[in-house]
Design a protein around this motif. Structure first.
Motif, PDB file in Angstrom:
ATOM      1  N   PRO A 121      43.843 -49.716 -15.427  1.00  0.00           N
ATOM      2  CA  PRO A 121      43.427 -50.423 -16.649  1.00  0.00           C
ATOM      3  C   PRO A 121      43.444 -51.936 -16.430  1.00  0.00           C
ATOM      4  O   PRO A 121      44.412 -52.482 -15.886  1.00  0.00           O
ATOM      5  N   ILE A 122      42.380 -52.602 -16.844  1.00  0.00           N
ATOM      6  CA  ILE A 122      42.272 -54.041 -16.646  1.00  0.00           C
ATOM      7  C   ILE A 122      41.583 -54.666 -17.849  1.00  0.00           C
ATOM      8  O   ILE A 122      40.710 -54.055 -18.472  1.00  0.00           O
ATOM      9  N   ILE A 123      42.004 -55.879 -18.184  1.00  0.00           N
ATOM     10  CA  ILE A 123      41.308 -56.679 -19.184  1.00  0.00           C
ATOM     11  C   ILE A 123      41.032 -58.034 -18.553  1.00  0.00           C
ATOM     12  O   ILE A 123      41.893 -58.596 -17.868  1.00  0.00           O
ATOM     13  N   PRO A 166      50.384 -50.360 -11.496  1.00  0.00           N
ATOM     14  CA  PRO A 166      50.444 -51.132 -12.747  1.00  0.00           C
ATOM     15  C   PRO A 166      49.917 -50.353 -13.943  1.00  0.00           C
ATOM     16  O   PRO A 166      48.961 -49.581 -13.837  1.00  0.00           O
ATOM     17  N   SER A 167      50.571 -50.564 -15.080  1.00  0.00           N
ATOM     18  CA  SER A 167      50.078 -49.999 -16.339  1.00  0.00           C
ATOM     19  C   SER A 167      48.865 -50.772 -16.818  1.00  0.00           C
ATOM     20  O   SER A 167      47.999 -50.229 -17.503  1.00  0.00           O
ATOM     21  N   PHE A 168      48.813 -52.069 -16.471  1.00  0.00           N
ATOM     22  CA  PHE A 168      47.693 -52.920 -16.873  1.00  0.00           C
ATOM     23  C   PHE A 168      47.627 -54.123 -15.945  1.00  0.00           C
ATOM     24  O   PHE A 168      48.656 -54.622 -15.488  1.00  0.00           O
ATOM     25  N   VAL A 169      46.409 -54.569 -15.689  1.00  0.00           N
ATOM     26  CA  VAL A 169      46.168 -55.802 -14.937  1.00  0.00           C
ATOM     27  C   VAL A 169      45.433 -56.767 -15.848  1.00  0.00           C
ATOM     28  O   VAL A 169      44.483 -56.388 -16.543  1.00  0.00           O
ATOM     29  N   LEU A 170      45.891 -58.019 -15.865  1.00  0.00           N
ATOM     30  CA  LEU A 170      45.237 -59.054 -16.651  1.00  0.00           C
ATOM     31  C   LEU A 170      44.555 -60.017 -15.698  1.00  0.00           C
ATOM     32  O   LEU A 170      45.206 -60.700 -14.897  1.00  0.00           O
TER      33      LEU A 170
END
Length: 481
Positions: free
Chosen positions: A234-236, A208-212
């Motif tokens: 990367p995670i937010i 993943p490019s980003f995890v929310l």
């Protein structure tokens, strides 16, 4: 662009042209039909061209009404023809038209990165559904939605898309169906399951490019954040969005800088036990909870006790908390915005633009210092300073004249506690158009008796004098005074 992605030929030209077509087309239609009069059609000729004998006010009113209805009908028909022409085009053309404002904002290269992104959203309540919705409409090319729950009547007050007909259906399936109708070019995987630490390698093996992280269970949240941190994903993360109603208390910061949120405090404590103290973006609120958790019923207490005795680990909250729609949706939108900024190369937080207006106490402090300095340098009586300027005047100068920055170029952004206000030109009267805001070092130089005794042209370089005079719009010609 790499293979397998939508081409973006002439995107800028298409987007710019599309931006003005609606208004331009409407104007052209109205103008041409007014000029053509009866030539449009037999039905429109009777209503678009005024009869030779219009004797009463009601005749003119009827003519105006008929004319307006005819023009609106023509416009609607033209819009329908345009829509049909658009929908009959290739899928690429339709998608690019749908995304043209996004492309114009981020640029083609950045949009290409957004289009290539692979995003995982874990938890599809009020926060997660809003975040996923924003990412979809912004062109993200691939999404995996993870949530074990179904849509309930009580969740409709905050879910961004679900309707009553969706009650009882899996949240992931509901969003996938709506997403297919909104932007079928985005690949959406719906996974109705709990996120657990054991499943993390499987659910996040998609690079993943980003995890929310939109989970509201502490242990599951900690497991997801820890896995992403140690695997450089990367995670937010969203902290507590329930029981709050003030959006001005929301911020995006590193987890090390979060405070004021009970859930966040609990999460930080357990992450610290796993040697994670920073490096994770979080959306949180410092607002105090407006509502308390509704106490558990006797049956719920018995259920929790039984689970503990059997060694069953709870994955969902048992308690219920009051929540309205705005704050969870703002949390989700803020998370998606941070992801889009990161993917496109923009700063997640524009630190150089942070600006907090001065408080009343600070403007009072400025006024006291200015009064003392004026008396020391120019023997100006305190009463004269008070008549010339109020504390509100100084606040206005700081906010609206100098935008909270030093008057000396380059306009330095200093901590608010390190700024002071002073008279610029001693030969001119004290007033809001003769004040500068300076940081501590600049102010110390400016208030020296030796500096104050000099004309500003001798105390400062010409480019500084020119800039400040220009901002203050000062007429420095002595013949004009």
């Amino acid at each position: 662009m790499s293979s397998g992605t939508l081409p973006l030929p002439l995107v800028a030209g298409v987007a710019v042209a599309a931006a003005g077509l609606g208004a331009l087309g409407t104007y052209a239609l109205l103008t041409s039909n007014k000029e053509k009069g009866s030539s449009s059609s037999s039905s429109s000729s009777s209503s678009s061209t005024a009869p030779r004998s219009m004797t009463s006010k009601s005749d003119w009113q009827k003519f105006d009404k008929d004319y307006a209805e005819t023009e609106l009908r023509i416009i609607r028909e033209e819009e329908e023809r345009k829509q049909q022409a658009l929908l009959s085009g290739s899928k690429d053309e339709v998608f690019l038209e749908q995304m043209n404002r996004t492309i114009l904002f981020y640029g083609e290269d950045a949009f290409d990165r957004i289009r290539h992104a692979r995003v995982v959203v874990v938890g599809l309540g009020g926060v997660g559904s809003a975040a996923a919705h924003v990412l979809l409409r912004s062109g993200v090319g691939w999404m995996r939605l993870v949530d074990p729950d179904v849509v309930t009547l009580s969740s409709l007050n905050r879910n961004s898309l679900a309707m009553r007909k969706d009650v009882g259906r899996a949240k992931v399936t509901v969003l996938k169906d709506y997403f297919a109708a909104i932007s079928p070019e985005t690949t959406v995987e719906a996974m109705q399951m709990f996120f657990t630490e054991d499943l993390a390698p499987t659910l996040l093996q998609c690079n993943p490019s980003f995890v929310l992280d939109c989970i509201d269970n502490r242990d599951t949240k900690v497991a997801l954040m820890h896995y992403c941190k140690v695997n450089n994903i990367p995670i937010i993360s969203a902290f507590g969005a329930g029981s709050t109603c003030d959006p001005t208390k929301i911020s995006i910061t590193d987890i090390a800088d979060t405070f004021g949120c009970p859930l966040g405090r609990d999460v930080r404590k357990h992450l610290r036990l796993r040697n994670v103290t920073n490096g994770i973006l979080c959306v949180s609120s410092i607002e105090k909870d407006r509502k308390k958790m509704i106490p558990l019923t006797d049956d719920e207490i018995a259920e929790v006790k039984l689970q503990k005795e059997q060694g069953v680990k709870r994955l969902l909250r048992v308690g219920t908390l009051g929540v309205s729609m705005p704050i969870p949706n703002i949390f989700g939108t803020a998370m998606a915005n941070a992801v889009l900024n990161s993917l496109s190369g923009l700063p997640v937080i524009f630190k150089g633009e942070i600006y907090v207006p001065p408080s009343s106490n600070e403007s009072m402090r400025w006024h006291k210092i200015l009064t003392k300095t004026e008396h020391h340098l120019s023997k100006t009586p305190p009463g004269e300073v008070a008549r010339a300027l109020s504390a509100d005047d100084l606040k206005y100068v700081a906010e609206h004249v100098w935008a909270g920055k030093s008057s000396v170029p380059p306009a330095n952004e200093q901590g608010r506690g390190g700024m002071n206000i002073a008279r610029w030109r001693r030969e001119l009267p004290l007033g809001i158009n003769n004040l500068v805001i300076l940081n501590d070092v600049e102010y110390a130089y400016h208030k020296k008796p030796a500096t104050a005794a000099l004309p500003v042209e001798k105390a400062y370089p010409p480019e500084i004098v020119s800039r400040i005079d220009h901002v203050l719009r000062l007429d420095t010609n002595p013949d004009h005074h």
